[in-house]
Design a protein around this motif. Sequence first.
Motif, short mmCIF file in Angstrom:
data_model
loop_
_atom_site.label_atom_id
_atom_site.label_comp_id
_atom_site.label_asym_id
_atom_site.label_seq_id
_atom_site.Cartn_x
_atom_site.Cartn_y
_atom_site.Cartn_z
N PHE A 179 0.83 -1.21 0.00
CA PHE A 179 0.00 0.00 0.00
C PHE A 179 0.86 1.26 0.00
O PHE A 179 0.56 2.23 -0.70
N LEU A 180 1.95 1.23 0.79
CA LEU A 180 2.84 2.39 0.82
C LEU A 180 3.49 2.62 -0.53
O LEU A 180 3.51 3.76 -1.05
N ALA A 181 4.02 1.55 -1.14
CA ALA A 181 4.68 1.70 -2.44
C ALA A 181 3.67 2.09 -3.51
O ALA A 181 3.99 2.88 -4.41
N GLY A 182 2.45 1.55 -3.45
CA GLY A 182 1.44 1.90 -4.44
C GLY A 182 1.04 3.36 -4.36
O GLY A 182 0.91 4.04 -5.39
N LEU A 183 0.88 3.88 -3.14
CA LEU A 183 0.53 5.29 -2.99
C LEU A 183 1.67 6.20 -3.43
O LEU A 183 1.43 7.23 -4.07
#
Length: 256
Positions: A179-183
């Motif tokens: 989720f962090l990398a996607g955002l």
Amino acid sequence: MMGFGLSIEPQLWALLFAMVRIGAAFVAAPVFSAVSVPLPVRIALSGAIGVLVVNTAHIVAPPEIFSINTFLAVAAEALIGLALGFVLQIAFSAPMIASEVIGMGMGLGFANAVDPNSGHATPALGQFLSLLLTLLFLAVDGHLVLVDLVVRSYEVMPPGAWIAPQRLLNIAMFGGYAFLAGLLLALPVGFLLLCLNVVVGMLSRAAPALNLFAIGIPASLAMGIVAILLALPAMGDYMLVIIREALAAAPALVLG
């Protein structure tokens, strides 16, 4: 002939036992787990790498084939291989999350297509980003690093070793990285789309008679395409960061 058969059987059993961890890693790892990669190809790769492992590492297969200890040892080997590939698969889900964020802002949330790698319906933009991440993964020899990681795992965790529960918990907590990398991957395009929505909102307040659906949706789509073209080099650089962090996290989380 009888002596030759008895001498080759332990070696074959050791090879099959070594292929369990390697095959499990290929089932869960990106690129190798794609639907487009036939099962015979995975088995052949597992066998070829298994020959290397048997000749370089000290593989001690269980003495009995059909026993509880053997089933537990095979389960432990499969768990280690699945964990190694699953950590990489978590990081490779970041483009899909980024495509959801960007697609909803562009108005492409309804544009889904069948992904040939997974066989499921995924956003069209997600397929583009996933393909770009896969090409970068192959360009930096990530598949060779994965194979080297699986081979070196026999030195750290020889056959018969189990993954500690704390490591399994760390792997589960690593799911937040997707989720962090996607955002972060969607941040440049998402910020420009957010600015566009603010401008459209101000126009709707200044001129209520304007048709927002006739202006906002085409403007969001055009802005999204332009923003992706402008931010693509930065997104490619961050994809390389995702690949490096995933390849570093796999041995740290699974092998300790």
